[in-house]
Scaffold this active site. Sequence first.
Site, short mmCIF file in Angstrom:
data_model
loop_
_atom_site.label_atom_id
_atom_site.label_comp_id
_atom_site.label_asym_id
_atom_site.label_seq_id
_atom_site.Cartn_x
_atom_site.Cartn_y
_atom_site.Cartn_z
CG ASP A 1 33.95 35.49 16.17
OD1 ASP A 1 33.96 35.04 17.36
OD2 ASP A 1 33.96 34.45 15.11
CG ASP B 1 34.15 32.70 20.81
OD1 ASP B 1 33.65 33.97 20.12
OD2 ASP B 1 34.10 31.79 20.26
#
Length: 556
Positions: free
Chosen positions: A151, A340
């Site tokens: 992430d 992201d």
Amino acid sequence: PTKFLTPSLSLSNSVYCLLSFPSFLPLLTPKSKVRTFFPLSSSSQFRRSTDMKLPAAWIFLVLILPSLISCWSSDGFVRIPVKKRKFDQIADLSVSTAPLEASPLLNKYKFGPGGYSDGADVITLKNYLDAQYYGEIGVGSPPQTFTVIFDTGSSNLWVPSSKCYFSLACFLHSRYKSSHSSTYKENGTSAAINYGSGSLSGFFSQDSVKVGHLVVEDQVEDFIEATKEPGITFLAAKFDGILGLGFQEISVGNAVPVWYNMVNQGLVKKPVFSFWLNRNVEGEEGGEIVFGGADPSHYKGKHTYVPVTQKGYWQFDMGDVLISSESTGFCAGGCKAIADSGTSLLAGPTTVIAQINHAIGASGVVSQECKTVVSLYGKTILELLLADVLPKQVCSQIGICFSNGYHSVSMGIKTVVGQSTDAPVDNALCTACEMAVVWIENRLKLNETVEQILTYVNKLCERLPSPNGQSAVECSSLSSMPVISFTIGGKGFNLAPEEYILKVGNGIAAQCISGFSAFDMPPPRGPLWILGDVFMGRYHTVFDYENLSIGFAEAA
């Protein structure tokens, strides 16, 4: 939502590769400066058959050696391929369409009730349930295997703890057992990560971590043992934990991210990592994350690089968003954006998402506040804009909003000169007015009549994104939908309908969902776009830690 993909691996299949034999990794792969490919699958439902008791020599000759040959290519890269399969998500739509207050995606990047903070030790969970790409890591000696989300929107490593006794989610996932690791070091400092649907809590511990074939043996990592995992978010998740690849500035407890230690220990050739996400439904690979560089076979042409403008998230400046080459107006003067890998969809300001919804025929929510503003003040807004009143001052001149010089706020707060007013202002009306100003200003550039402009704006009032975060479209209309383009580094990055529309199911049961979701962050941190997997699946993304830049190129 998009595809859930489940790798089906077994010991007899060479695709299991080095990942199946973590205990042999220190012997087989010395710590050398190589570019390491780490696979991303889309689920954690691995079927392991590791209970077979076979002589070590036989295992090496018959199983490990062929795997090494298949994984170690002549270009010096270490490749760990994975498989994937489609998942029928129709039954899972209820999970993804949680109410606003429970929607992880819409609560991402919120820093508590006090507003927004650059240095707060708080992060929020993204909606991983729409599309999940996974890789495995090992924690401890011998390594305990966990499936994690890599992430770029967070910076901590956390996994469930064996000391998690009262959260059902912990019992449905792999749990870290410190007593089983010879390299474990106690820390014990409390840690809490706040999410939109609750608070994940636990404590810090230290142990070695393996990522792919890279063994961070000499560096003990600070990670969080989670002892409480709230709500259904983690209960239904297909991942065990999260490995953050963001900057230390947003790390809870100021813990040093795993990626930092990989660089500091000289385990990668270059302080660069890259993502290739395979969006080909028919393919078997979930994708690869490459530590130490970028694989030329994963992209076409050259990357367009933009500088990181604020460390924390991988944040950069973005230009206008266009629908069929026409400006949407809102970001013409620039917007902020974040690359992201943990966010499934592509999220942006409601003002623009409503225009996209209208252009692609997506279902939306009718806003009576929006219609009220257009009905009562539409012509006034138009006249003020024609009179060269600054757009950000229009709604305050009408009396719907109060402007503090940066963004519109409630009239009920104290002014900059210390005076206060009790005049109530409806924040919903204020927001609707601000959107109407952008829409009307944009249509004025097209020399449309007053009637045409107000008719168009009224239609947009009926296409506002659902607070549930997702909008349905007609699958049969894909061929007539427009290209949506994002301006990054002065270059347009296009998304075709088949790239931003996510098809769920097959045949007559198929549903099509817009890959765009509304997300509003006020200044000074916003307006903000979150370029998640919908965008990164189309464009290979390089995260250059050394030069603090992000590069995008067409994915191969």
